[in-house]
Design a protein around this motif. Structure first.
Motif, PDB file in Angstrom:
ATOM      1  N   GLU A 115       0.830  -1.207   0.000  1.00 49.49           N
ATOM      2  CA  GLU A 115       0.000   0.000   0.000  1.00 49.49           C
ATOM      3  C   GLU A 115       0.863   1.255   0.000  1.00 49.49           C
ATOM      4  OE1 GLU A 115      -4.248  -0.907   2.102  1.00 49.49           O
ATOM      5  OE2 GLU A 115      -2.503  -0.838   3.415  1.00 49.49           O
ATOM      6  N   ARG A 122      -4.084  -1.119  -8.754  1.00 49.78           N
ATOM      7  CA  ARG A 122      -5.465  -1.580  -8.643  1.00 49.78           C
ATOM      8  C   ARG A 122      -5.636  -2.891  -9.401  1.00 49.78           C
ATOM      9  NH1 ARG A 122      -5.143   1.846  -5.514  1.00 49.78           N
ATOM     10  NH2 ARG A 122      -6.566   3.562  -4.990  1.00 49.78           N
ATOM     11  N   TRP A 153     -18.069  -6.679   2.317  1.00 45.46           N
ATOM     12  CA  TRP A 153     -16.639  -6.353   2.400  1.00 45.46           C
ATOM     13  C   TRP A 153     -16.295  -5.162   1.520  1.00 45.46           C
ATOM     14  CZ3 TRP A 153     -12.662  -6.901  -1.355  1.00 45.46           C
ATOM     15  CH2 TRP A 153     -11.369  -6.725  -0.853  1.00 45.46           C
ATOM     16  N   LEU A 154     -16.822  -5.135   0.304  1.00 42.93           N
ATOM     17  CA  LEU A 154     -16.563  -4.001  -0.584  1.00 42.93           C
ATOM     18  C   LEU A 154     -17.084  -2.707   0.030  1.00 42.93           C
ATOM     19  CD1 LEU A 154     -17.444  -5.610  -4.044  1.00 42.93           C
ATOM     20  CD2 LEU A 154     -15.165  -4.947  -3.243  1.00 42.93           C
ATOM     21  N   GLN A 156     -17.380  -2.069   3.216  1.00 49.70           N
ATOM     22  CA  GLN A 156     -16.487  -1.713   4.320  1.00 49.70           C
ATOM     23  C   GLN A 156     -15.206  -1.052   3.823  1.00 49.70           C
ATOM     24  OE1 GLN A 156     -15.973  -5.507   6.185  1.00 49.70           O
ATOM     25  NE2 GLN A 156     -18.011  -5.515   7.130  1.00 49.70           N
ATOM     26  N   GLN A 157     -14.775  -1.420   2.606  1.00 49.34           N
ATOM     27  CA  GLN A 157     -13.571  -0.825   2.030  1.00 49.34           C
ATOM     28  C   GLN A 157     -13.868   0.501   1.333  1.00 49.34           C
ATOM     29  OE1 GLN A 157     -10.706  -2.556   2.710  1.00 49.34           O
ATOM     30  NE2 GLN A 157     -12.129  -3.971   3.713  1.00 49.34           N
ATOM     31  N   ILE A 159     -15.544   0.734  -1.458  1.00 45.73           N
ATOM     32  CA  ILE A 159     -15.400   0.476  -2.888  1.00 45.73           C
ATOM     33  C   ILE A 159     -16.758   0.580  -3.571  1.00 45.73           C
ATOM     34  CG2 ILE A 159     -14.652  -1.189  -4.627  1.00 45.73           C
ATOM     35  CD1 ILE A 159     -12.421  -0.051  -2.829  1.00 45.73           C
ATOM     36  N   VAL A 170      -9.907  -2.298  -6.656  1.00 46.38           N
ATOM     37  CA  VAL A 170      -9.401  -2.206  -5.293  1.00 46.38           C
ATOM     38  C   VAL A 170      -7.886  -2.393  -5.314  1.00 46.38           C
ATOM     39  CG1 VAL A 170      -9.653  -4.682  -4.828  1.00 46.38           C
ATOM     40  CG2 VAL A 170      -9.811  -3.062  -2.934  1.00 46.38           C
ATOM     41  N   HIS A 171      -7.226  -1.909  -4.276  1.00 47.78           N
ATOM     42  CA  HIS A 171      -5.778  -2.089  -4.186  1.00 47.78           C
ATOM     43  C   HIS A 171      -5.455  -3.571  -3.984  1.00 47.78           C
ATOM     44  CE1 HIS A 171      -1.616  -1.747  -2.816  1.00 47.78           C
ATOM     45  NE2 HIS A 171      -1.617  -0.523  -3.337  1.00 47.78           N
ATOM     46  N   ASN A 174      -5.550  -5.205  -0.476  1.00 47.54           N
ATOM     47  CA  ASN A 174      -6.832  -5.582   0.116  1.00 47.54           C
ATOM     48  C   ASN A 174      -7.234  -6.998  -0.288  1.00 47.54           C
ATOM     49  OD1 ASN A 174      -7.044  -3.113   1.342  1.00 47.54           O
ATOM     50  ND2 ASN A 174      -8.401  -2.226  -0.183  1.00 47.54           N
ATOM     51  N   ARG A 177      -5.134  -9.483   1.728  1.00 52.11           N
ATOM     52  CA  ARG A 177      -5.670  -9.601   3.093  1.00 52.11           C
ATOM     53  C   ARG A 177      -6.936 -10.455   3.103  1.00 52.11           C
ATOM     54  NH1 ARG A 177      -4.804  -3.833   3.264  1.00 52.11           N
ATOM     55  NH2 ARG A 177      -2.894  -3.313   4.393  1.00 52.11           N
ATOM     56  N   ARG A 178      -7.789 -10.250   2.109  1.00 51.83           N
ATOM     57  CA  ARG A 178      -9.035 -11.020   2.070  1.00 51.83           C
ATOM     58  C   ARG A 178      -8.755 -12.507   1.856  1.00 51.83           C
ATOM     59  NH1 ARG A 178     -14.358 -10.686   2.220  1.00 51.83           N
ATOM     60  NH2 ARG A 178     -15.623 -12.091   0.941  1.00 51.83           N
TER      61      ARG A 178
END
Length: 238
Positions: A115, A122, A153-154, A156-157, A159, A170-171, A174, A177-178
């Motif tokens: 990050e 992306r 989840w999207l 929460q980010q 997105i 998304v980066h 992320n 991590r998922r």
């Protein structure tokens, strides 16, 4: 060299180079070389070096398979190999292992590095239409729950999902991590998961973390396009 099992191929190739901080990238020909053997070569290498390691493969753009090994040689599998669903499993894989998921690798540190180092990176995914208005089988219900989890989840980010194309971006950090939190359900392998893994773990040499490296470097014995090492082994004719 590129295809086949290790004992079927006359010559092996192994190259290594720096990935993200704390990670080394290995490329082999045949490309599944480190996944073979009992225990797998990947597990023996991890145990010898005292580190965790993984290999992630996609097959014909869709099926994906992940092998992980920890510093003690413990192996975790998830996903499946193309049409050979039982390969490496020796039986049908458990339902909760059909999607790839990190169970050994802890990606928090390398994701944070990515990050910071490549903030503009992306990857792209898309949201499949819901089946909620149809008669649902048990598989459909699982499919819907996984879809709903991805939507949460999207959100929460932060997105946004394009209302027409249903695409989202998304980066890569992320996604990595998922993979440790919920696995790869509803994440496109070729457009999302694979490029995220390459970008995050491959670091400045991410562009060399694909099969072109095998085709353009290991198979023809071409000069290394990046600082690192390369080894070749020839099977005995006896």
């Amino acid at each position: 060299m590129q295809y086949g099992l290790g004992d079927e191929v006359q010559r092996w190739g192994l190259a290594g180079f720096h990935g993200a901080p704390g990670w080394t990238v290995l490329r082999t020909a045949p490309f599944e070389l480190l996944m073979q053997g009992t225990p797998p070569l990947l597990a023996r290498l991890s145990s010898r070096l005292g580190v965790s390691a993984f290999q992630y493969n996609i097959y014909d753009s869709t099926p994906e398979f992940l092998m992980e090994a920890d510093a003690n040689g413990r192996v975790e599998l998830s996903g499946f190999v193309g049409q050979e669903i039982t390969r490496y499993w020796n039986s049908e894989p458990p339902m909760d292992r059909l999607q790839t998921q990190f169970r050994i690798i802890e990606p928090s540190a390398v994701a944070a590095w990515a990050e910071s180092a490549i903030p503009e990176a992306r990857v792209t995914g898309w949201l499949y239409p819901s089946r909620a208005n149809s008669l649902l089988t048990d598989f459909d219900k699982l499919w819907e729950s996984q879809r709903a989890d991805l939507v949460r989840w999207l959100g929460q980010q932060g997105i946004q999902i394009d209302p027409e194309s249903h695409e989202w971006r998304v980066h890569p950090a992320n996604i990595v991590r998922r993979l440790a939190q919920a696995g790869s359900a509803f994440l496109p392998a070729e457009e999302c998961v694979e490029p995220a893994i390459k970008a995050v773990f491959g670091g400045p040499n991410a562009r060399h973390c694909d099969n072109l490296f095998l085709v353009e470097t290991l198979v023809p014995h071409a000069p290394m396009p990046v600082d690192g090492f390369v080894l070749y082994a020839e099977a005995s004719s006896k």
